[in-house]
Design an enzyme around this catalytic site. Structure first.
Site, PDB file in Angstrom:
ATOM      1  N   SER A  28       0.810  -1.218   0.000  1.00  0.00           N
ATOM      2  CA  SER A  28       0.000   0.000   0.000  1.00  0.00           C
ATOM      3  C   SER A  28       0.849   1.277   0.000  1.00  0.00           C
ATOM      4  CB  SER A  28      -0.946  -0.007   1.200  1.00  0.00           C
ATOM      5  OG  SER A  28      -0.205  -0.073   2.402  1.00  0.00           O
ATOM      6  N   ASP A  84       7.496  -3.898   6.444  1.00  0.00           N
ATOM      7  CA  ASP A  84       6.571  -4.123   7.562  1.00  0.00           C
ATOM      8  C   ASP A  84       7.164  -3.605   8.864  1.00  0.00           C
ATOM      9  OD1 ASP A  84       4.456  -5.597   6.118  1.00  0.00           O
ATOM     10  OD2 ASP A  84       6.151  -6.890   5.653  1.00  0.00           O
ATOM     11  N   GLY A  95       7.501  -8.728   3.478  1.00  0.00           N
ATOM     12  CA  GLY A  95       6.781  -9.941   3.082  1.00  0.00           C
ATOM     13  C   GLY A  95       5.377 -10.047   3.620  1.00  0.00           C
ATOM     14  N   GLY A  96       4.927  -8.982   4.327  1.00  0.00           N
ATOM     15  CA  GLY A  96       3.534  -8.976   4.789  1.00  0.00           C
ATOM     16  C   GLY A  96       2.575  -9.145   3.621  1.00  0.00           C
ATOM     17  N   GLY A  97       2.971  -8.598   2.480  1.00  0.00           N
ATOM     18  CA  GLY A  97       2.141  -8.708   1.276  1.00  0.00           C
ATOM     19  C   GLY A  97       2.470  -9.945   0.448  1.00  0.00           C
ATOM     20  N   GLU A 103      10.919  -9.470  -4.216  1.00  0.00           N
ATOM     21  CA  GLU A 103      11.424  -8.216  -3.634  1.00  0.00           C
ATOM     22  C   GLU A 103      12.898  -8.351  -3.263  1.00  0.00           C
ATOM     23  OE1 GLU A 103       7.334  -6.372  -1.694  1.00  0.00           O
ATOM     24  OE2 GLU A 103       8.561  -7.685  -0.477  1.00  0.00           O
TER      25      GLU A 103
END
Ligand code: 5RP
Length: 222
Positions: A28, A84, A95-97, A103
């Protein structure tokens, strides 16, 4: 908070110059950077970009941002991505997403890795956010056991009631290590477990973090 994400992202985009190869992050906060890059392209800037996820790739297509195959380039000039958690030493959990593998590959090929975040992501010590560990599905039981032996309680990530599947078809174990005293050591320990593809501790990869708080940016550099 969202305004701070936008402010941090737009500050980072100022580092992008004509002719550069740019890595585009996921999440986001990266969202705002991708939009700002779209505006640069619309205004005539010549750029090639590498997306870090299928989600970012889709956004780039919609915004008309040119992309390049990562396997045809030697380096990426600048990457803008979220995190994060980050410390003032520029250690990260990402890596939350779920995009940590691409990445990390993109970050490894990048000359200047800029992390953008609002102030909620700044921590004294990493570890409140669980460390995402990407594993091949065949190894998820074994890796969960092995994470336990190095102090991590792992839970397989789910989404909409089903096991979460990464862009590479793997699963993610979110591992709770408590506060992490020595992130570099843990980085090595997790990497040694057979079946682990990659994990979300990013140590020595970020060159700059741009954090926005109450509308102001604060920069942390190496
Ligand atoms: C995705 C990531 C993101 O950068 C991280 O989860 C931060 O996302 P957001 O900006 O939405 O808080 O690592 O894999």
């Amino acid at each position: 908070m969202n305004n701070d994400k936008k402010i941090a992202a737009e500050e980072a985009v100022k580092e992008i110059k004509n002719g550069m190869v740019v890595g585009l992050g996921t999440g986001s906060t990266a969202y705002y950077a991708i939009h700002a890059v779209g505006a640069l392209v619309k205004n005539g800037m010549q750029l090639l970009t590498v997306p870090t996820s299928e989600q970012t790739k889709q956004m780039s297509i919609e915004l008309g941002i040119p992309m390049v195959d990562i396997n045809t380039i030697d380096a990426i000039d600048v990457t803008i991505d979220g995190a994060d958690e980050f410390t003032q030493n520029l250690e990260l959990i990402k890596g939350g997403g779920g995009a940590l593998l691409r990445e990390k590959i993109v970050a490894s090929l990048t000359k200047k890795q800029i992390i953008v975040a609002d102030s909620s992501k700044l921590v004294g010590e990493l570890g409140k956010f669980k460390v995402p560990v990407e594993v091949i599905p065949f190894a998820k039981g074994y890796v969960t056991q092995q994470l336990k032996t190095i102090g991590g309680i792992g839970l397989i990530r789910t989404k909409d009631g089903k096991e979460y599947v990464t862009d590479q078809g793997n699963c993610i174990i979110d591992a709770d290590f408590g506060l992490i005293e020595n992130p570099a050591k843990l980085d090595e320990q997790i990497n040694q477990i057979v079946g682990v593809v990659e994990h979300g501790l990013f140590i020595g990869l970020a060159d700059r973090v741009i954090m926005a708080k109450d509308g102001e940016t604060i920069s942390f550099s190496k």
